[in-house]
Motif scaffolding. Structure first.
Motif, PDB file in Angstrom:
ATOM      1  N   ARG A 542       0.758  -1.013  -0.080  1.00 18.01           N
ATOM      2  CA  ARG A 542      -0.067  -0.129  -0.104  1.00 18.01           C
ATOM      3  C   ARG A 542       0.938   1.219   0.016  1.00 18.01           C
ATOM      4  O   ARG A 542       0.208   2.313   0.068  1.00 18.01           O
ATOM      5  CB  ARG A 542      -0.915   0.140   1.010  1.00 18.01           C
ATOM      6  CG  ARG A 542      -1.812  -1.291   1.341  1.00 18.01           C
ATOM      7  CD  ARG A 542      -2.937  -0.785   2.330  1.00 18.01           C
ATOM      8  NE  ARG A 542      -2.887  -0.204   3.544  1.00 18.01           N
ATOM      9  CZ  ARG A 542      -2.873  -0.766   4.782  1.00 18.01           C
ATOM     10  NH1 ARG A 542      -2.877  -2.092   4.759  1.00 18.01           N
ATOM     11  NH2 ARG A 542      -2.138   0.045   5.744  1.00 18.01           N
ATOM     12  N   TRP A 543       2.103   1.122   0.114  1.00 15.74           N
ATOM     13  CA  TRP A 543       3.096   2.244   0.169  1.00 15.74           C
ATOM     14  C   TRP A 543       2.685   3.104   1.330  1.00 15.74           C
ATOM     15  O   TRP A 543       2.482   4.315   1.066  1.00 15.74           O
ATOM     16  CB  TRP A 543       3.301   3.000  -0.964  1.00 15.74           C
ATOM     17  CG  TRP A 543       4.836   3.628  -0.975  1.00 15.74           C
ATOM     18  CD1 TRP A 543       4.987   4.657  -0.563  1.00 15.74           C
ATOM     19  CD2 TRP A 543       5.977   3.070  -1.297  1.00 15.74           C
ATOM     20  NE1 TRP A 543       6.486   5.053  -0.541  1.00 15.74           N
ATOM     21  CE2 TRP A 543       6.992   3.907  -1.370  1.00 15.74           C
ATOM     22  CE3 TRP A 543       6.242   2.120  -2.358  1.00 15.74           C
ATOM     23  CZ2 TRP A 543       8.477   3.683  -1.621  1.00 15.74           C
ATOM     24  CZ3 TRP A 543       7.545   1.619  -2.705  1.00 15.74           C
ATOM     25  CH2 TRP A 543       8.634   2.383  -2.371  1.00 15.74           C
ATOM     26  N   ASP A 544       2.617   2.517   2.535  1.00 25.93           N
ATOM     27  CA  ASP A 544       2.243   3.436   3.752  1.00 25.93           C
ATOM     28  C   ASP A 544       3.050   3.169   4.949  1.00 25.93           C
ATOM     29  O   ASP A 544       2.711   2.646   6.080  1.00 25.93           O
ATOM     30  CB  ASP A 544       0.650   2.963   4.050  1.00 25.93           C
ATOM     31  CG  ASP A 544       0.091   3.811   4.883  1.00 25.93           C
ATOM     32  OD1 ASP A 544       0.689   4.947   5.508  1.00 25.93           O
ATOM     33  OD2 ASP A 544      -1.312   3.921   5.194  1.00 25.93           O
ATOM     34  N   PRO A 545       4.182   3.899   4.859  1.00 27.83           N
ATOM     35  CA  PRO A 545       5.180   3.790   5.942  1.00 27.83           C
ATOM     36  C   PRO A 545       4.699   4.417   7.294  1.00 27.83           C
ATOM     37  O   PRO A 545       5.044   4.102   8.261  1.00 27.83           O
ATOM     38  CB  PRO A 545       6.371   4.479   5.375  1.00 27.83           C
ATOM     39  CG  PRO A 545       5.928   5.329   4.280  1.00 27.83           C
ATOM     40  CD  PRO A 545       4.685   4.843   3.776  1.00 27.83           C
ATOM     41  N   GLY A 546       3.623   5.565   7.116  1.00 27.26           N
ATOM     42  CA  GLY A 546       3.308   6.105   8.301  1.00 27.26           C
ATOM     43  C   GLY A 546       2.562   5.229   9.041  1.00 27.26           C
ATOM     44  O   GLY A 546       2.597   5.147  10.388  1.00 27.26           O
ATOM     45  N   TRP A 547       1.781   4.432   8.370  1.00 32.72           N
ATOM     46  CA  TRP A 547       0.893   3.344   9.022  1.00 32.72           C
ATOM     47  C   TRP A 547       1.701   2.134   9.927  1.00 32.72           C
ATOM     48  O   TRP A 547       1.156   2.109  11.065  1.00 32.72           O
ATOM     49  CB  TRP A 547      -0.309   2.682   8.004  1.00 32.72           C
ATOM     50  CG  TRP A 547      -0.998   1.509   8.460  1.00 32.72           C
ATOM     51  CD1 TRP A 547      -2.154   1.644   9.219  1.00 32.72           C
ATOM     52  CD2 TRP A 547      -0.475   0.060   8.406  1.00 32.72           C
ATOM     53  NE1 TRP A 547      -2.537   0.269   9.709  1.00 32.72           N
ATOM     54  CE2 TRP A 547      -1.441  -0.549   9.016  1.00 32.72           C
ATOM     55  CE3 TRP A 547       0.648  -0.519   7.744  1.00 32.72           C
ATOM     56  CZ2 TRP A 547      -1.604  -2.007   9.192  1.00 32.72           C
ATOM     57  CZ3 TRP A 547       0.451  -1.859   7.797  1.00 32.72           C
ATOM     58  CH2 TRP A 547      -0.487  -2.755   8.579  1.00 32.72           C
ATOM     59  N   LEU A 548       2.529   1.830   9.270  1.00 32.92           N
ATOM     60  CA  LEU A 548       3.633   0.974  10.024  1.00 32.92           C
ATOM     61  C   LEU A 548       4.079   1.545  11.385  1.00 32.92           C
ATOM     62  O   LEU A 548       4.558   0.980  12.051  1.00 32.92           O
ATOM     63  CB  LEU A 548       4.420   0.039   9.137  1.00 32.92           C
ATOM     64  CG  LEU A 548       5.192  -1.154   9.676  1.00 32.92           C
ATOM     65  CD1 LEU A 548       4.348  -2.217   9.698  1.00 32.92           C
ATOM     66  CD2 LEU A 548       6.568  -1.229   9.089  1.00 32.92           C
ATOM     67  N   ALA A 549       4.731   2.944  10.946  1.00 36.08           N
ATOM     68  CA  ALA A 549       5.309   3.508  12.046  1.00 36.08           C
ATOM     69  C   ALA A 549       4.509   3.738  13.164  1.00 36.08           C
ATOM     70  O   ALA A 549       4.940   3.478  14.270  1.00 36.08           O
ATOM     71  CB  ALA A 549       5.948   4.631  11.527  1.00 36.08           C
ATOM     72  N   GLU A 550       3.188   4.121  13.119  1.00 34.01           N
ATOM     73  CA  GLU A 550       2.380   4.326  14.031  1.00 34.01           C
ATOM     74  C   GLU A 550       2.077   2.835  14.778  1.00 34.01           C
ATOM     75  O   GLU A 550       2.146   2.607  15.844  1.00 34.01           O
ATOM     76  CB  GLU A 550       0.986   4.687  13.555  1.00 34.01           C
ATOM     77  CG  GLU A 550       1.001   6.445  13.336  1.00 34.01           C
ATOM     78  CD  GLU A 550      -0.174   6.796  12.567  1.00 34.01           C
ATOM     79  OE1 GLU A 550      -1.112   6.089  12.646  1.00 34.01           O
ATOM     80  OE2 GLU A 550      -0.043   7.958  11.930  1.00 34.01           O
ATOM     81  N   ARG A 551       1.876   1.877  14.037  1.00 37.25           N
ATOM     82  CA  ARG A 551       1.938   0.499  14.676  1.00 37.25           C
ATOM     83  C   ARG A 551       2.854   0.018  15.392  1.00 37.25           C
ATOM     84  O   ARG A 551       2.874  -0.381  16.586  1.00 37.25           O
ATOM     85  CB  ARG A 551       1.829  -0.585  13.543  1.00 37.25           C
ATOM     86  CG  ARG A 551       0.308  -0.917  13.200  1.00 37.25           C
ATOM     87  CD  ARG A 551       0.259  -2.177  12.017  1.00 37.25           C
ATOM     88  NE  ARG A 551       0.737  -3.406  12.632  1.00 37.25           N
ATOM     89  CZ  ARG A 551      -0.138  -4.490  12.946  1.00 37.25           C
ATOM     90  NH1 ARG A 551      -1.253  -4.498  12.240  1.00 37.25           N
ATOM     91  NH2 ARG A 551       0.113  -5.582  13.340  1.00 37.25           N
ATOM     92  N   GLU A 552       4.183   0.378  14.864  1.00 34.03           N
ATOM     93  CA  GLU A 552       5.486   0.078  15.591  1.00 34.03           C
ATOM     94  C   GLU A 552       5.580   0.696  17.116  1.00 34.03           C
ATOM     95  O   GLU A 552       5.978   0.189  18.022  1.00 34.03           O
ATOM     96  CB  GLU A 552       6.769   0.413  14.849  1.00 34.03           C
ATOM     97  CG  GLU A 552       6.813  -0.478  13.485  1.00 34.03           C
ATOM     98  CD  GLU A 552       7.547  -1.821  14.108  1.00 34.03           C
ATOM     99  OE1 GLU A 552       8.422  -1.781  14.919  1.00 34.03           O
ATOM    100  OE2 GLU A 552       7.226  -2.699  13.241  1.00 34.03           O
ATOM    101  N   LEU A 553       4.994   2.058  17.040  1.00 33.59           N
ATOM    102  CA  LEU A 553       5.391   2.794  17.990  1.00 33.59           C
ATOM    103  C   LEU A 553       4.021   2.408  19.031  1.00 33.59           C
ATOM    104  O   LEU A 553       4.531   2.248  20.205  1.00 33.59           O
ATOM    105  CB  LEU A 553       4.770   4.312  17.728  1.00 33.59           C
ATOM    106  CG  LEU A 553       4.834   5.398  19.008  1.00 33.59           C
ATOM    107  CD1 LEU A 553       6.117   5.362  19.609  1.00 33.59           C
ATOM    108  CD2 LEU A 553       4.380   6.722  18.274  1.00 33.59           C
TER     109      LEU A 553
END
Length: 653
Positions: A542-553
């Motif tokens: 989905r080319w959504d690095p923001g989504w993964l970073a929020e999940r990681e956080l």
DNA sequence: TAAAATGCATGT
DNA sequence: CATGCATTTTAC
């Protein structure tokens, strides 16, 4: 009487404070705040810097005189001194440790040159480069007007990020302010330098790299200290460059672990940069193709605003990403990866080659078979002598033989006896770039195969035209006109790691490779050899690095790891650690975790173990102070055994 | 690596 | 318990 407050260059934690010296009349003309001096300290002549000049002292006894003014050149500016103090305090280190990173060794010859004229500021940049980012033009305007705007910039795939960063510098410069950009490595710096040469006036910027010759390094540092060059581009140590009237600090690819300083006090360039922006009241841009949990926290806390491409720009720029099913052979068995390339990857590569485009193949490690394990029980194979990992190197031995050898002590392992199951055969647990290249050559006869990696040499770029380019993460060459396709074959090695940052790091490496591929509209395709259901794979598709970073956080918050908390790692011998902990006054709500045995590093002797101390984020300063206090007591007592203290280390299992 | 502080044996 | 000499500690 003129008094100089001097910070002496001694590594002892209990002496981490200024000392007053009397300035003899014959040195009064030469001494200046920020200059280098030599002083007699506990009998010895030691180097130091003058923090400030004054006419009073708190010291009761008689002041010793300055022994010598080494140079009048003010190399330690008040702004950098304040930053170094803040960094030492935040990471539990000493001021002089930080200064060693911040100020390069002096070269007298470089000081003889008269200061050059500062060039005229350039006009404000054309905002067209940032047109695809809704908040972009406003950021440029803010920089040109000297406002402290703060952004987490997530670059679109295929973005010419060096050009954009140069434009940010140009904006700051047009407003009469200085700028500082930090990138992970020399190759990125080359690209940034080229872009700066196009956008900025000649002589207005300098490039600071750690591997430069000492003379050149000091000369460029002086250009900055003297204020002739007001833009600094560099690798991690450049975060401390004494840029005059700093208007902007920026970092590219903050997730790259090259930004983590391996020397004490182990501060990360992004975190130093954020501190510096805070102290200097200047603008800050944390930029990358992917996004770290730390960057997500900067957004969540409201410290920075998001600078992202609009939806249509993202759609237009992204390559098409294919993932494999969970049950695919490729996803499970590394050894099957290239020999039996799945039909999808094979087809995508063939199409790109047929269209006359290069194909990028990302593999996890350089070398031939860098990781070996027992064929029977799959336990990692270790050296019988020093317990280092066994591997097969990229360069064949005499007679073309490929013999397994220890990667630490280099002893060849002619025979193998597994300590777990007494198996005697080895298998490759990790395939290297050389081996992959060899196999791809067979799979695509006729196609040129090029390798870019640490062992075989890193390529900066490859020409347009059909070729297979095998690269390890971080060593991907830029392709002229973009790659037609990328095959990401390192999934299991990355995602399978027990490391806290495995997910984030995997997406970062994938995106950095995939961002070099043409957009889908131009036929660009990416095949990732991993399960499509995995969140990291979804973020790529989905080319959504923001989504993964929020999940990681959110995950880190749940698990109580940085950046949601603050963690100190203490490592040393069991005795030294016991002694250290006995003296440590833990903050009230701190947890002590451990000890766990540490893998011995090459050349390290004796048993070492590690404790973790965790506190809430708000207690970080208290924790750092308590740790520094213990280090001070230990250094005053001349305890011979050192305990290594790292705050928020990058590798946390 | 200089001065001050401390430790220690020796002599009264 | 003063004195001289050696050793350790301090750090301007």
């Amino acid at each position: 009487m003129l008094i100089a407050r001097v910070v002496v260059d001694v590594p002892l934690a209990h002496l981490d404070r200024p000392f007053d010296y009397a300035v003899p009349p014959e040195l009064a003309d030469d001494v200046r705040p920020g200059c280098r001096v030599r002083v007699r300290f506990a009998g010895q002549l030691v180097d130091g810097f003058v923090l400030e000049l004054g006419d009073t002292t708190e010291h009761q006894g008689r002041l010793a005189p300055l022994a010598k003014v080494v140079s009048s050149e003010p190399v330690l500016t008040p702004e950098v001194a304040a930053l170094a103090r803040a960094v030492a305090d935040r990471w539990g280190g000493t001021f002089s440790d930080v200064l060693r990173l911040a100020i390069p060794p002096r070269r007298a010859s470089a000081e003889k040159r008269p200061p050059a004229e500062a060039p005229e500021p350039p006009p404000a940049p054309d905002p067209a480069g940032f047109a695809r980012y809704p908040a972009g033009p406003a950021l440029l305007t803010a920089l040109a007007e000297g406002r402290p705007a703060r952004a987490v910039w997530t670059a679109l795939p295929g973005e010419d990020w060096p050009a954009r960063l140069a434009e940010l510098c140009q904006a700051a410069l047009s407003g009469g302010r200085g700028a500082l950009v930090v990138v992970p490595d020399g190759r990125d710096l080359d690209r940034l330098e080229a872009a700066a040469a196009r956008a900025l006036p000649k002589g207005s910027f300098v490039v600071l790299r750690a591997d430069a010759a000492p003379d050149a390094r000091y000369r460029r540092f002086l250009d900055v200290a003297r204020g002739t060059a007001t833009v600094v581009l560099g690798t991690r140590a450049a975060v401390y460059a004494p840029v005059a009237d700093l208007g902007l600090v920026a970092i590219w690819d903050d997730g790259d672990d090259l930004h983590a300083e391996p020397r004490g006090p182990y501060a990360h360039a992004r975190d130093v940069l954020v501190h510096r922006a805070h102290l200097a009241g200047c603008a800050a841009v944390v930029a990358a193709t992917a996004r770290t949990a730390e960057a997500a926290l900067l957004l969540e806390s409201g410290w920075a605003h998001e600078l992202v491409g609009n939806r249509s720009a993202l759609r237009a720029a992204s390559p098409r990403v294919h993932a494999l099913g969970a049950d695919s052979e490729l996803a499970r068995d590394p050894a099957a990866r290239t020999a039996r390339l799945p039909s999808l990857a094979h087809r995508v590569a063939r199409e790109a080659l047929a269209a006359g485009a290069p194909v990028l193949v990302q593999v996890p490690r350089s070398g031939y078979a860098p990781g070996l394990s027992c064929e029977r029980c799959r336990a990692p194979a270790r050296c019988a002598v020093c317990a280092g990992p066994l591997g097969i190197s990229a360069t064949p031995g005499p007679g073309g033989s490929r013999v397994p050898a220890c990667r630490w002590c280099a002893r060849p392992a002619a025979t193998f006896d597994c300590p777990h199951c007494h198996g005697t055969k080895l298998r490759a647990s990790v395939l290297g770039a050389s081996r992959t290249a060899e196999e791809l050559g067979r799979a695509f006869p006729g196609a040129a195969v090029r390798v870019s990696g640490r062992t075989s040499g890193v390529l900066a770029s490859v020409p347009a035209g059909p070729a297979l380019v095998v690269a390890t993460p971080g060593a991907e060459p830029v392709a002229e006109g973009g790659y037609g396709a990328a095959l990401l074959l390192d999934s299991w090695a990355l995602l399978g790691r027990a490391d806290l940052r495995a997910g984030e790091e995997t997406l970062r490496r994938w995106m950095n490779a995939a961002a070099l591929v043409r957009p889908a509209s131009a036929g660009g395709q990416v095949v990732v050899a991993a399960d499509a259901a995995h969140p990291v794979v979804q973020a790529l598709v989905r080319w959504d690095p923001g989504w993964l970073a929020e999940r990681e956080l959110a995950d880190r918050r749940e698990l109580g790891f940085p950046p949601a908390t603050r963690i100190a790692s203490l490592s040393g011998s069991p005795e030294a650690l016991a002694d250290f902990l006995a003296a440590l006054r833990l903050p009230a709500d701190a947890d002590l975790l451990g000890p766990v045995p540490e893998q011995p590093r090459p050349g390290q002797e004796g048993v070492r173990e590690r404790y973790l101390v965790r506190t809430p984020r708000g207690e970080g300063a208290t924790l750092a102070h308590a740790l520094a206090e213990v280090q001070g007591v230990r250094s005053a007592k001349k305890v011979p055994e050192h305990v290594r203290v790292q705050l928020d280390p990058t590798e946390l299992v």
